[in-house]
Every structure is written in structure tokens, then in C-alpha cells.
Design a protein around this motif. Structure first.
Motif: not given
Ligand SMILES: [Zn+2]
Length: 296
Positions: A194-207
Motif C-alpha cells: 500500500p501507499g501509491h494506492t490503498p490496495g496496491h498489490t504485488a504478485w509473487l510467483m513461487e513454483s
């Protein structure tokens, strides 16, 4: 027709992340303006860009990322769509070049609801571009754009984004799912940034022991914000928190040697973050035609 200097269907780079396949899709580039950047002098921005041997005004990149699990086709963000000029909005053309039609996309994972990330959800008539896709948006992001009192708490340059968000997500309301942190698909998890927008989200791929973190507006202009992480943007809803989050993510990537990719990193956007005193730099991953770097 796209402008003659644009080369669509030329912007994709596919690689394995364990059992997943992740493809960087270039949505385009445009000549940006330092008026976007806040918390740092514009002359210093120009000096940092020149020090990185970049032309001015700065060329800013837009990417999206396709994630294929074998069962599910997911798209991280949707690019600029039809609304931001002929050098942008090339996501669907580049998807088509790798044999992915809009109706093949099962899920769209949003980093946040700003124009350059969500306008690709709809066409010029306002209809859904991805007719079968479920839309995943962070819970805080949705409640923020749906809160009638939110514009009063948001910087003036973002005021138009609220109506634009309603237009972009409108056709997807019946297949919209909110997420917070954690897994959303096998090998794919949401990380709250959060910060840039309240629900700003990154996506982690793990396999299968391989990892990749795809982030949104942690970095807009890499030459500036990696050198000076305190440099924010005039679009940040909470600039102080955005700076804290940028530092936290850059520190995590550098400490863990985590491979990252960014919506606004120079295409094809895969690389590593190196710590340099109080600053950071981006080390691009070596390009290879091999699908798996581990096997190359
Ligand atoms: Zn952005």
C-alpha cells in the motif's frame, strides 16, 4: 492503425518460473514528464536520467504479465487500452502474437486501479475486452474507489481516476473477487504494497523452488526511484507510505536475491535489485531463448 514508428506484436518474452510460464508483455512506451515525479527536484531527475545514459524527456514503459499455470491463464494488469495514444495499448496485439486471445484469459490480477493498468479492461465503447475473465482486485482498492468521500482525500491529479475505475471495472462487477494477502492460484500469491494506492498489490510467483515477484508502481522511473527511493509521484494517495513500501520491497528483493519484474521497468523487465549504499540499482536478467534459465 498504429503509428508507423510503432512495432506491435514485437513485445513478449516468455520464461519458466518452476512449473509456471510467465510472459512479459509490452503494452508500449511513451515520453513522460517529470511533473509526474514528486519529492525530488526536477533538475536532479534530469541529472539522474542523463547519468543512466537515457534520453530526455524520459521514455516510460508499460508492461503486463501473462501467467500460465497449465490450467489457468492469468493476466497481471491490462495496460493502457485504447485511450492513451498509438504508442500504448499493445497488450492484446502482443497476446495475439503468442496465440492468446482475450477470451482465453481466465483471471486478471490487478496491481491497482490507475489508468495505465486498468484501461485495457475495456474497449473504446466501454465493453469488456476479456469476456471470460474473473477480475481480482485488493479489497482496500475496491472500497477506496467505491467510497464517494475518497476523492476528497486523494491528490487532485487522481480525481478523474475514480470515474475511470468505475467505467473499467463496470462490465466485470458480476465476476469481481476481492483479495487481501495470500494465495489466489497454485503458485501465485498477493502481497499487499500500500501507499501509491490503498490496495496496491504485488504478485509473487513461487513454483518448484523458483520465484518471481511482479510489482506495479513500486517504481515508475527506475533510474530515478532506485537511486532515490524517496522520490514519489503526484499520484501517490499516501506518499510517505508509498516511500516506505518502495524501500521495503527493494530491500526484500536485494536481500533475498529475488527475481523481480515491474509494470514500469524497461522491457522485458526481468531482473534483480542490487543495494548500493542507501540506493539501489537494477541488474537485468540475461536474455535467453531457453524457457528455463536453470536449464540454460
Ligand atoms: Zn502505473
Amino acid at each position: 492503425m498504429p503509428a508507423r514508428h510503432v512495432n506491435p506484436r514485437n513485445g513478449f518474452y516468455r520464461q519458466a518460473v518452476g512449473d509456471l510460464t510467465v510472459t512479459a508483455i509490452n503494452d508500449g512506451t511513451f515520453r513522460a514528464d517529470f511533473d509526474l515525479i514528486a519529492g525530488i527536484d526536477h533538475a536532479e531527475c534530469a541529472r539522474l536520467e542523463r547519468a543512466a545514459l537515457r534520453a530526455l524527456p524520459p521514455l516510460m514503459t508499460m508492461n503486463t504479465f501473462l501467467v500460465e499455470t497449465g490450467k489457468t491463464v492469468a493476466l497481471i494488469d491490462t495496460g493502457c487500452g485504447a485511450s492513451m495514444g498509438p504508442t500504448l495499448g499493445m497488450t492484446t496485439a502482443n497476446l495475439e502474437a503468442i496465440g492468446i486471445a482475450p477470451d482465453d484469459v481466465d483471471i486478471i490480477l490487478m496491481t491497482h486501479l490507475h489508468l495505465d493498468h486498468m484501461n485495457g479492461l475495456i474497449d473504446e465503447q466501454g465493453a469488456a475486452v476479456f469476456p471470460n475473465a474473473e477480475l481480482l482486485v485488493h479489497e482496500e482498492e475496491l472500497s477506496f474507489v467505491d467510497d464517494p468521500s475518497a476523492p476528497a482525500r486523494a491528490p487532485e491529479p487522481t480525481h478523474g481516476f475514480f470515474a475511470a475505475a468505475h467505467a473499467a471495472i463496470g462490465p466485470y462487477r458480476s465476476r469481481l473477487r476481492t483479495v487481501k494477502e495470500g494465495p489466489v492460484l497454485p503458485g501465485v500469491a498477493a502481497i499487499s504494497t500500500p501507499g501509491h494506492t490503498p490496495g496496491h498489490t504485488a504478485w509473487l510467483m513461487e513454483s518448484a523452488g523458483d520465484r518471481l515477484l511482479v510489482w506495479g508502481d513500486i517504481v515508475h522511473m527506475p533510474s530515478i526511484q532506485l537511486a532515490v527511493p524517496e522520490a514519489g509521484t503526484v499520484l501517490d494517495i499516501d506518499r510517505e507510505l508509498a516511500v516506505q513500501t518502495r524501500r521495503r520491497m527493494l530491500d526484500m528483493a536485494a536481500t533475498e536475491g529475488l527475481k523481480v519484474a515491474g509494470i514500469h521497468h524497461d522491457f522485458p523487465a526481468f531482473g534483480y535489485i542490487r543495494r548500493q549504499g542507501p540506493a539501489y540499482s537494477f541488474v537485468p536478467q540475461v536474455w535467453t531463448a531457453a524457457l528455463s534459465q536453470a536449464a540454460s
